[in-house]
Design a protein around this motif. Structure first.
Motif, short mmCIF file in Angstrom:
data_model
loop_
_atom_site.label_atom_id
_atom_site.label_comp_id
_atom_site.label_asym_id
_atom_site.label_seq_id
_atom_site.Cartn_x
_atom_site.Cartn_y
_atom_site.Cartn_z
N PRO A 58 0.81 -1.23 0.00
CA PRO A 58 0.00 0.00 0.00
C PRO A 58 0.85 1.28 0.00
N ALA A 59 1.94 1.28 0.75
CA ALA A 59 2.81 2.47 0.77
C ALA A 59 3.42 2.70 -0.61
N PHE A 60 3.85 1.63 -1.24
CA PHE A 60 4.44 1.73 -2.58
C PHE A 60 3.39 2.19 -3.59
N GLU A 61 2.20 1.61 -3.53
CA GLU A 61 1.13 1.99 -4.46
C GLU A 61 0.74 3.46 -4.27
N GLN A 62 0.72 3.91 -3.04
CA GLN A 62 0.42 5.32 -2.78
C GLN A 62 1.49 6.21 -3.39
N ALA A 63 2.75 5.85 -3.21
CA ALA A 63 3.85 6.65 -3.78
C ALA A 63 3.82 6.60 -5.30
N LEU A 64 3.45 5.46 -5.84
CA LEU A 64 3.39 5.28 -7.29
C LEU A 64 2.18 5.97 -7.89
N GLY A 65 1.11 6.06 -7.10
CA GLY A 65 -0.11 6.70 -7.59
C GLY A 65 -1.09 5.74 -8.23
N ASN A 66 -0.80 4.42 -8.15
CA ASN A 66 -1.76 3.42 -8.65
C ASN A 66 -1.41 2.05 -8.08
N ASP A 67 -2.36 1.13 -8.27
CA ASP A 67 -2.14 -0.24 -7.78
C ASP A 67 -2.13 -1.25 -8.93
N SER A 68 -1.87 -0.78 -10.11
CA SER A 68 -1.88 -1.68 -11.27
C SER A 68 -0.49 -2.08 -11.71
N GLY A 69 0.51 -1.76 -10.89
CA GLY A 69 1.89 -2.09 -11.23
C GLY A 69 2.28 -3.47 -10.75
N PRO A 70 3.53 -3.61 -10.36
CA PRO A 70 4.05 -4.93 -9.99
C PRO A 70 3.38 -5.54 -8.76
N THR A 71 2.82 -4.73 -7.90
CA THR A 71 2.19 -5.30 -6.71
C THR A 71 0.96 -6.13 -7.06
N ARG A 72 0.29 -5.80 -8.12
CA ARG A 72 -0.87 -6.60 -8.54
C ARG A 72 -0.42 -8.02 -8.87
N ILE A 73 0.68 -8.15 -9.57
CA ILE A 73 1.22 -9.47 -9.92
C ILE A 73 1.66 -10.20 -8.66
N MET A 74 2.32 -9.49 -7.76
CA MET A 74 2.79 -10.11 -6.52
C MET A 74 1.63 -10.62 -5.67
N ARG A 75 0.55 -9.85 -5.62
CA ARG A 75 -0.63 -10.29 -4.85
C ARG A 75 -1.22 -11.56 -5.46
N ALA A 76 -1.28 -11.65 -6.77
CA ALA A 76 -1.80 -12.85 -7.43
C ALA A 76 -0.91 -14.05 -7.11
N GLU A 77 0.39 -13.83 -7.11
CA GLU A 77 1.31 -14.92 -6.77
C GLU A 77 1.18 -15.32 -5.31
N HIS A 78 0.93 -14.37 -4.44
CA HIS A 78 0.69 -14.70 -3.04
C HIS A 78 -0.52 -15.61 -2.90
N GLN A 79 -1.56 -15.32 -3.66
CA GLN A 79 -2.76 -16.17 -3.59
C GLN A 79 -2.43 -17.58 -4.05
N LEU A 80 -1.65 -17.72 -5.10
CA LEU A 80 -1.23 -19.04 -5.57
C LEU A 80 -0.43 -19.76 -4.49
N LEU A 81 0.48 -19.04 -3.84
CA LEU A 81 1.27 -19.65 -2.77
C LEU A 81 0.39 -20.12 -1.62
N ARG A 82 -0.63 -19.34 -1.28
CA ARG A 82 -1.57 -19.76 -0.22
C ARG A 82 -2.27 -21.06 -0.61
N GLU A 83 -2.67 -21.15 -1.86
CA GLU A 83 -3.35 -22.37 -2.34
C GLU A 83 -2.42 -23.58 -2.28
N ILE A 84 -1.18 -23.39 -2.66
CA ILE A 84 -0.21 -24.50 -2.60
C ILE A 84 0.03 -24.91 -1.15
N LEU A 85 0.15 -23.94 -0.26
CA LEU A 85 0.32 -24.25 1.16
C LEU A 85 -0.84 -25.10 1.68
#
Length: 161
Positions: A58-85
């Motif tokens: 959230p701090a990075f997205e605020q500084a960047l001015g949007n949430d459509s950058g690399p954090t969106r991809i990282m969040r999707a990968e986090h969800q995949l990791l949760r499913e694998i766990l």
């Protein structure tokens, strides 16, 4: 200069170490130890994801001015990791070596690629854009650690570098 990347990379290593402990237990077919150690590993992973998703991203997205950058991809990968766990948990409960190994391999490969993207691209951007907020961000992440476990013994070592 202290960096958010140092804090998070230290935690990547901590999670990796816990993963290796679980894999070694399963490889030795010590299902009782695997069942004891896996929750610690899974909780560490979830805490790491929480630190990134609720503090750093959230701090990075605020500084960047949007949430459509690399954090969106990282969040999707986090969800995949949760499913694998979740699948790894079931394999340990069923004492299924092949099932566990398949999911553990997928987890390891996915995590390695994920961490390379974070450590090679995202974290350097975070350090550059949020260096002035280091203390605030580390304090927030350490607070999450303390809330989760009652202590954060590993956090000071990460912030001391």
């Amino acid at each position: 200069m202290n960096k958010v990347s140092q804090f998070l990379e230290h935690d990547h290593a901590r999670c990796d170490s816990l993963y290796v402990d679980v894999v070694n237990c399963v490889a030795a077919r010590d299902w009782a130890q695997a069942a004891l150690r896996f929750p610690e590993f899974a909780e560490a992973m979830q805490l790491h994801i929480d630190m990134e998703e609720s503090v750093v991203y959230p701090a990075f997205e605020q500084a960047l001015g949007n949430d459509s950058g690399p954090t969106r991809i990282m969040r999707a990968e986090h969800q995949l990791l949760r499913e694998i766990l979740h699948r790894m948990t079931a394999a340990i409960l069923h004492r299924d070596l092949i099932e566990f190994s398949d999911h553990a391999d997928t987890f390891r490969l996915t995590t390695q690629q994920h961490n390379l993207k974070e450590e090679g691209m995202l974290f350097p951007l975070v350090d550059k854009m949020l260096h002035h907020r280091y203390d605030e961000l580390v304090q927030a992440m350490t607070g999450l650690c303390r809330s989760a476990s009652g202590q954060a013994a590993w956090a000071p070592a990460a912030s001391a570098t």
